[in-house]
Design a protein around this motif. Structure first.
Motif, mmCIF file in Angstrom:
data_model
loop_
_atom_site.group_PDB
_atom_site.id
_atom_site.type_symbol
_atom_site.label_atom_id
_atom_site.label_comp_id
_atom_site.label_asym_id
_atom_site.label_seq_id
_atom_site.Cartn_x
_atom_site.Cartn_y
_atom_site.Cartn_z
ATOM 1 N N ALA A 72 -37.244 10.775 37.261
ATOM 2 C CA ALA A 72 -37.187 11.472 38.547
ATOM 3 C C ALA A 72 -36.999 10.480 39.685
ATOM 4 C CB ALA A 72 -38.462 12.284 38.740
ATOM 5 N N GLN A 73 -37.690 9.322 39.602
ATOM 6 C CA GLN A 73 -37.540 8.298 40.637
ATOM 7 C C GLN A 73 -36.131 7.724 40.621
ATOM 8 O OE1 GLN A 73 -39.760 7.574 43.038
ATOM 9 N NE2 GLN A 73 -38.137 6.287 43.910
ATOM 10 N N ALA A 74 -35.586 7.534 39.422
ATOM 11 C CA ALA A 74 -34.220 7.031 39.308
ATOM 12 C C ALA A 74 -33.225 8.013 39.899
ATOM 13 C CB ALA A 74 -33.892 6.751 37.839
ATOM 14 N N ALA A 75 -33.493 9.312 39.744
ATOM 15 C CA ALA A 75 -32.612 10.346 40.297
ATOM 16 C C ALA A 75 -32.575 10.267 41.820
ATOM 17 C CB ALA A 75 -33.071 11.725 39.844
ATOM 18 N N ILE A 76 -33.734 9.982 42.430
ATOM 19 C CA ILE A 76 -33.790 9.880 43.888
ATOM 20 C C ILE A 76 -32.890 8.746 44.373
ATOM 21 C CG2 ILE A 76 -35.283 9.321 45.845
ATOM 22 C CD1 ILE A 76 -37.564 10.748 44.352
ATOM 23 N N SER A 77 -32.946 7.611 43.686
ATOM 24 C CA SER A 77 -32.137 6.477 44.104
ATOM 25 C C SER A 77 -30.669 6.655 43.725
ATOM 26 C CB SER A 77 -32.674 5.189 43.488
ATOM 27 O OG SER A 77 -32.646 5.251 42.080
ATOM 28 N N HIS A 78 -30.389 7.582 42.806
ATOM 29 C CA HIS A 78 -29.012 7.786 42.350
ATOM 30 C C HIS A 78 -28.252 8.750 43.244
ATOM 31 C CE1 HIS A 78 -26.028 9.425 39.201
ATOM 32 N NE2 HIS A 78 -25.551 8.321 39.728
ATOM 33 N N GLY A 101 -20.715 23.814 31.112
ATOM 34 C CA GLY A 101 -21.711 22.784 30.832
ATOM 35 C C GLY A 101 -22.080 22.049 32.104
ATOM 36 N N LEU A 102 -23.362 21.765 32.301
ATOM 37 C CA LEU A 102 -23.813 21.096 33.515
ATOM 38 C C LEU A 102 -24.732 19.920 33.192
ATOM 39 C CD1 LEU A 102 -24.259 24.509 34.054
ATOM 40 C CD2 LEU A 102 -24.187 23.600 36.382
ATOM 41 N N TYR A 103 -24.466 18.771 33.820
ATOM 42 C CA TYR A 103 -25.457 17.692 33.879
ATOM 43 C C TYR A 103 -25.982 17.672 35.308
ATOM 44 C CZ TYR A 103 -27.689 13.289 34.672
ATOM 45 O OH TYR A 103 -28.604 12.343 35.046
ATOM 46 N N LEU A 104 -27.282 17.923 35.472
ATOM 47 C CA LEU A 104 -27.879 18.018 36.803
ATOM 48 C C LEU A 104 -29.100 17.125 36.906
ATOM 49 C CD1 LEU A 104 -27.774 21.912 37.285
ATOM 50 C CD2 LEU A 104 -26.189 20.227 38.254
ATOM 51 N N GLU A 105 -29.236 16.475 38.041
ATOM 52 C CA GLU A 105 -30.450 15.725 38.337
ATOM 53 C C GLU A 105 -31.370 16.522 39.251
ATOM 54 O OE1 GLU A 105 -28.771 12.115 39.827
ATOM 55 O OE2 GLU A 105 -27.868 11.632 37.883
ATOM 56 N N SER A 106 -30.806 17.502 39.929
ATOM 57 C CA SER A 106 -31.580 18.402 40.783
ATOM 58 C C SER A 106 -30.884 19.749 40.798
ATOM 59 C CB SER A 106 -31.689 17.852 42.209
ATOM 60 O OG SER A 106 -30.399 17.834 42.818
ATOM 61 N N ILE A 107 -31.634 20.774 41.156
ATOM 62 C CA ILE A 107 -31.065 22.115 41.320
ATOM 63 C C ILE A 107 -31.378 22.547 42.745
ATOM 64 C CG2 ILE A 107 -31.119 24.506 40.537
ATOM 65 C CD1 ILE A 107 -31.899 23.469 37.763
ATOM 66 N N ALA A 144 -30.119 10.881 45.618
ATOM 67 C CA ALA A 144 -31.123 11.411 46.558
ATOM 68 C C ALA A 144 -31.643 12.749 46.077
ATOM 69 C CB ALA A 144 -30.530 11.537 47.961
ATOM 70 N N ALA A 145 -31.747 12.923 44.756
ATOM 71 C CA ALA A 145 -32.099 14.216 44.171
ATOM 72 C C ALA A 145 -33.576 14.266 43.814
ATOM 73 C CB ALA A 145 -31.256 14.463 42.917
ATOM 74 N N LEU A 146 -34.274 15.273 44.324
ATOM 75 C CA LEU A 146 -35.637 15.517 43.884
ATOM 76 C C LEU A 146 -35.560 16.313 42.594
ATOM 77 C CD1 LEU A 146 -37.304 16.424 47.294
ATOM 78 C CD2 LEU A 146 -37.520 14.295 46.008
#
Length: 696
Positions: free
Chosen positions: A248-254, A213-219, A256-258
């Motif tokens: 997506a913006q929150a992921a960047i600040s979390h 199982g994976l939780y991902l903000e970016s690949i 640094a994930a695009l």
């Protein structure tokens, strides 16, 4: 990767004697769970928690397999360099303050990348919570020791979580609720080096892991990720964060994930046979069920519902239909078996409500539930069984060991929805977990997870066809020259010449720069025609009034040519096309995604493309199975099946269309984007009537 998962010695750089600091949590967790050598590193102390404490990594005697760093971010590069000098092969950086905080953190993270390139050391993190192994009992993390005081439950679910605190939350929830066993939980943070692909490769070889199982903000590497998922022998569940613009913006600040193009990611996951989750607990539930049933069971999803509540049976039936399952139709022998235990007035139906039979059989020594379950399991038309019951009801007792045995022998999943008394429900859940029986306290989640087991996708590998060499032979030299040397958008006519070279059917058309050429072209094509003004760099011709339909004779053609050339100030040329009649319009496209490479798009075409957001994607190169699957996922697939008396599309031929589109993008990475809008579905098949290719 083995030095991370099975080290014989671990150094803790930034170990602390302060019981409220993360450096102390890491050290205590190691002391409590790790049997190998532990080396605290902190120049302020001689001893710590009863262990010798070393002023530097270099002064640790002997070799060290892995290190955990928990010092301020600015001190991490030096600490990593010291580890490399000590020949420590792997380092877990649990410190935060890197790319997720902005430019200063990016600079620090770049220094770590330089160290990796110079030394070959493997770095895990930064900005993560490390690694927990439920089977070995290891806790290589700064999570509070009190959070796991009840101990980890060994199991077969391995989780890869990009968020540090979320991985800790997963563990605390799982440990406190005792809902599933865990093999490994890996918090990967900013993924400077070790990423989800490295860990999937490891889990694939790990005998204790049955589901990932994976939780991902970016690949990080989309193509490698999809390839690994397709080749995996184990079910993979993915929860992708950052789907919305705000997310997506929150992921960047979390981290640094695009976050990437969500629709391409959804398409790639579906193409790879991944089960996609949409919430955290749902992801864990899907994982625990797929760990019990890691292979798709036989049959077509025909479900028998066995319940002691008529209302529960009604709701279960609704959910069965909602999740694209169906109620099983019982065979004659099953009906006869059930009629023997049912009251005479009660017909046998699915759902099977056994409460009237239980009331009628009280005191007769008849186990209605057991007899009914056996009858359903014996029916060849039943592929799975959903049991609905009440915890604390002494009349119907679920023997989890017996249920697991019956499920294994029959090859049919048995899922249980149970509600009622808290303590009885918790005890039933514990027994179910120990014997591998999927049990839920929410009816919808039970059916949803049953559907996921039954609808598991086949995982298959990327096509090994060498499309690059084959495709170049198809394309004329002058067209190849355009692809290699041009930049920006190509005109429609040139774009369609490239499409045609790859076997994509395009409308018959001719160009004209003079009125004489126009009339000659019109004569050869015959009416009715479409005429378009083609001007270099102009993509949206309709908005500029450069498209004219229903050109029916020479007079209209002459007037239209003159008008179009006037609009273009006598620049460009006019494109004359046979007017194609059809009731369905599709948009097809290709774009180069920074994470997944070329991706093929399919959506509702014509002017409706911008009104209805109905597009689906698949990663190229595509197999025929990929293309057919893409059509099946298309929300407006009825357009392909014959809509308002329009002819159905030959899906085998249309799949070649989609495959060719992916081949173009795969063969020519300098082609940034292809837009074919519309493809008209006519009686003679699909035909591209407008197209734009955009080059870097």
């Amino acid at each position: 990767m083995e030095f991370f998962f099975s080290p014989k010695s671990v150094a803790v750089i930034g170990a602390s004697s302060n019981p409220f600091k993360g450096g102390n949590f890491i050290l205590k967790n190691l002391i409590n769970t790790f049997k190998g050598n532990i080396y605290p590193v902190n120049p302020k102390y001689k001893t710590m928690e009863g262990l010798p404490c070393y002023p530097s990594t270099q002064e640790i005697p002997g070799s060290v397999d892995a290190a955990i760093i928990f010092v301020p971010a600015r001190e991490v590069p030096r600490a990593v360099s010291d580890c490399a000098a000590k020949n420590i092969p792997g380092v877990i950086i649990e410190s935060a303050g890197f790319a997720e905080i902005g430019a200063e953190g990016v600079e620090l993270q770049n220094k770590l990348l330089e160290i990796i390139q110079k030394t070959g050391i493997r770095l895990w993190g930064p900005n993560c919570m490390g690694l927990v192994d439920g089977v070995k009992g290891h806790v290589f993390s700064f999570m509070a020791p009190e959070a796991i005081k009840d101990g980890l439950i060994p199991g077969h679910v391995s989780l890869i979580v990009q968020s540090g605190m979320l991985s800790g939350g997963f563990l605390m929830d799982i440990v406190s609720n005792r809902i599933t066993g865990i093999n490994k939980v890996c918090s990967v943070g900013n993924k400077i080096d070790v990423d989800e692909c490295d860990l999937i490769e490891y889990m694939e070889q790990d005998a204790q892991t049955k589901v990932i199982g994976l939780y991902l903000e970016s690949i990080v590497d989309g193509r490698r990720f999809v390839g690994l998922c397709r080749k995996s022998s184990k079910p993979i569940v993915v929860l992708k964060g950052g789907k919305s613009a705000s997310g997506a913006q929150a992921a960047i600040s979390h981290t640094a994930a695009l976050a990437g193009n969500n629709r391409i990611i959804e398409g790639a996951l579906s193409q790879a046979g991944v089960t996609e989750a949409h919430d955290f607990k749902q992801m864990v539930d899907l994982c625990r069920c797929l760990a019990v049933h890691p292979r798709r069971p036989d049959g077509h999803g025909q479900v028998a519902i066995l319940t002691s509540s008529g209302g529960a049976g009604i709701m279960a039936t609704d959910f069965v239909e909602q999740y694209k399952l169906s109620l099983a139709k019982f065979g004659p022998s099953t009906i006869k078996s059930l009629e023997k235990i049912f009251p005479n007035w009660m017909p046998v139906n699915n759902p099977v409500d056994i409460w009237p039979a239980i009331e009628a059989s009280m005191g007769k020594g008849i186990d209605v539930y057991k007899n009914a379950l056996n009858a359903l399991l014996s029916d060849t038309g039943v592929d799975a069984i959903l049991l609905c019951g009440f915890a604390g009801n002494a009349t119907v007792l679920f023997d989890m060991a017996e249920i697991a045995k019956k499920s294994s022998i029959s090859g049919k999943p048995i899922f249980i929805w149970l509600f009622g008394l808290r303590d009885a429900a918790f005890e039933a859940q514990t027994q179910a977990r120990e014997h591998g029986v999927p049990l839920f306290q929410e009816l919808e989640r039970a059916v949803e997870c049953l559907s996921a087991v039954i609808h598991q996708k086949e995982r298959y590998e990327f096509s090994a066809v060498k499309v690059e060499a084959a495709s170049r032979e198809m394309v004329p030299d002058d067209t190849l020259k355009v692809i290699k040397t041009a930049h920006g958008p190509l005109d429609e006519h040139t774009s369609k010449k490239i499409l045609q070279a790859y076997g994509i059917p395009v409308v018959e058309e001719k160009t004209a720069k003079t009125l004489e050429e126009c009339m000659l072209a019109a004569h050869k094509l015959d009416y009715p025609l479409v005429m378009k003004g083609i001007l270099t760099g102009t993509v949206h011709k309709t908005e500029k009034g450069l498209v004219r339909l229903n050109i029916t004779d020479n007079n209209v053609a002459e007037i239209t040519f003159t008008h179009l050339m006037s609009l273009m100030n006598q620049n460009g040329f006019v494109l004359l096309q046979k007017q194609i009649e059809g009731k369905a319009e599709i948009i097809l496209g290709m774009l180069q995604d920074p994470h997944f490479g070329p991706a093929v798009m399919m959506g509702v075409g014509g002017f409706m493309a911008e009104i209805f957001s109905q597009s689906v994607f698949a990663v190229a190169p595509m197999t025929k199975a990929d293309a057919l699957h893409l059509m099946e996922r298309f929300p407006a697939k009825k357009l392909l099946e014959g809509f308002r008396n329009s002819p159905p599309v030959d899906k085998d031929k249309f799949s070649e269309f989609l495959i060719a589109l992916g081949t173009i993008g795969f063969s020519h990475p300098q082609i940034k984007e292809i837009d074919i809008n519309p493809v008209i579905i006519s009686s003679s098949g699909p035909c591209a009537v407008d197209a734009t290719i955009i080059l870097d």
